[in-house]
Write an enzyme that holds these catalytic residues in place. Structure first.
Site, PDB file in Angstrom:
ATOM      1  N   ASP A 265       0.866  -1.180   0.000  1.00  0.00           N
ATOM      2  CA  ASP A 265       0.000   0.000   0.000  1.00  0.00           C
ATOM      3  C   ASP A 265       0.905   1.233   0.000  1.00  0.00           C
ATOM      4  OD1 ASP A 265      -1.618   2.145   0.727  1.00  0.00           O
ATOM      5  OD2 ASP A 265      -2.686   1.031   2.278  1.00  0.00           O
TER       6      ASP A 265
ATOM      7  N   ASN B  64      -6.542  12.625 -10.880  1.00  0.00           N
ATOM      8  CA  ASN B  64      -7.262  13.024 -12.096  1.00  0.00           C
ATOM      9  C   ASN B  64      -7.003  14.509 -12.314  1.00  0.00           C
ATOM     10  OD1 ASN B  64      -9.293  14.449 -10.438  1.00  0.00           O
ATOM     11  ND2 ASN B  64      -9.912  12.374  -9.887  1.00  0.00           N
TER      12      ASN B  64
ATOM     13  N   GLY C 249      -9.680   4.435  -5.989  1.00  0.00           N
ATOM     14  CA  GLY C 249      -8.380   3.798  -6.155  1.00  0.00           C
ATOM     15  C   GLY C 249      -7.320   4.376  -5.238  1.00  0.00           C
ATOM     16  N   VAL C 250      -6.136   4.507  -5.778  1.00  0.00           N
ATOM     17  CA  VAL C 250      -5.004   4.959  -4.983  1.00  0.00           C
ATOM     18  C   VAL C 250      -5.192   6.419  -4.546  1.00  0.00           C
ATOM     19  CG1 VAL C 250      -3.534   5.587  -6.955  1.00  0.00           C
ATOM     20  CG2 VAL C 250      -2.489   4.846  -4.821  1.00  0.00           C
ATOM     21  N   ASP C 251      -5.844   7.199  -5.383  1.00  0.00           N
ATOM     22  CA  ASP C 251      -6.131   8.607  -5.082  1.00  0.00           C
ATOM     23  C   ASP C 251      -6.958   8.710  -3.788  1.00  0.00           C
ATOM     24  OD1 ASP C 251      -6.336  11.329  -5.441  1.00  0.00           O
ATOM     25  OD2 ASP C 251      -7.551  11.237  -7.266  1.00  0.00           O
TER      26      ASP C 251
ATOM     27  N   SER D 174      -2.328   4.923 -14.072  1.00  0.00           N
ATOM     28  CA  SER D 174      -3.248   4.710 -15.210  1.00  0.00           C
ATOM     29  C   SER D 174      -3.721   3.275 -15.431  1.00  0.00           C
ATOM     30  CB  SER D 174      -2.656   5.216 -16.542  1.00  0.00           C
ATOM     31  OG  SER D 174      -2.776   6.616 -16.658  1.00  0.00           O
ATOM     32  N   THR D 175      -3.202   2.304 -14.671  1.00  0.00           N
ATOM     33  CA  THR D 175      -3.580   0.916 -15.001  1.00  0.00           C
ATOM     34  C   THR D 175      -4.795   0.406 -14.222  1.00  0.00           C
ATOM     35  OG1 THR D 175      -2.075  -0.092 -13.398  1.00  0.00           O
ATOM     36  CG2 THR D 175      -1.198   0.333 -15.602  1.00  0.00           C
ATOM     37  N   GLY D 176      -5.413   1.281 -13.418  1.00  0.00           N
ATOM     38  CA  GLY D 176      -6.637   0.896 -12.717  1.00  0.00           C
ATOM     39  C   GLY D 176      -7.838   1.403 -13.495  1.00  0.00           C
TER      40      GLY D 176
END
Ligand code: ADP
Length: 182
Positions: free
Chosen positions: A20, A34, A42-44, A131-133
């Site tokens: 994490d 974004n 997500g991670v954001d 970008s991969t989520g």
């Protein structure tokens, strides 16, 4: 958390860990933000939850001054309650099939983060897989871009001690491992 892959690139160690990103003890962590810098899933979401409201406040101030942050760019804030001193908010591209310059935009997002890290004298920086989520960028391509931008940056800059990729799931970790092994 496992940390079993690393390699040396000039003066910098490039390492892979599963885990994490909000728990990393590094100088700067990167957020897959974004362009509105308003937080999200997500991670954001995880970073804003763990770091507290000061991070979002700073993001809003940045947007008020310079407008939205386009894909391929990055901005930096403090780390709020995180152990990291800084959060670098990178805006990756949304995958639209590959013909909208997505690969160059993703490469640029990584480069801009590394430049900001050096500019703010961070020695250790941790990245998620940008970008991969939700943004749908294929992880095989994205992992190769991430590793090759890290390597290229280190070839021309010896200020960073460690670039750490913090991969949330095993599948993503394995793609990064393949890219690192190449
Ligand atoms: P994007 O919108 O740029 O695709 P996402 O947050 O949807 O960003 O996903 C990017 C990557 O971050 C995905 O691999 C996702 O599994 C991963 N991720 C989600 N939460 C965390 C976390 N707390 N630490 C590290 N990686 C995370």
């Amino acid at each position: 958390m496992t940390s079993n892959h690393s390699c040396k690139a000039n003066a910098t160690t490039i390492s892979l860990v599963r885990g994490d990103i909000t728990r990393q003890e590094v100088d700067a962590i990167v957020n897959a933000a974004n362009s509105g810098l308003m937080g999200g899933g997500g991670v954001d979401g995880a970073i804003h939850r763990a770091g507290g409201p000061d991070i979002l406040k700073e993001c809003k101030e940045i947007v008020a001054v310079q407008g939205k942050c386009p894909a391929g760019q990055a901005v930096i804030t403090g780390g709020g309650k995180l152990s990291a001193k800084y959060v670098i908010h990178a805006v990756g591209p949304i995958w639209r099939g590959g013909s909208s310059n997505e690969e160059e935009k993703l490469a640029s997002a990584y480069r801009e983060c590394l430049k900001l890290a050096v500019q703010y004298e961070a020695k250790t920086v941790a990245f998620p897989s940008i970008s991969t989520g939700a943004y749908g960028f294929p992880t095989d391509k994205a992992s190769q871009i991430a590793i090759s931008e890290a390597r290229e940056f280190c070839a021309g800059n010896n200020n960073l001690e460690e670039i750490r990729f913090v991969l949330f799931d095993e599948r993503t970790y394995d793609f990064f491992k393949s890219a690192l092994d190449q």
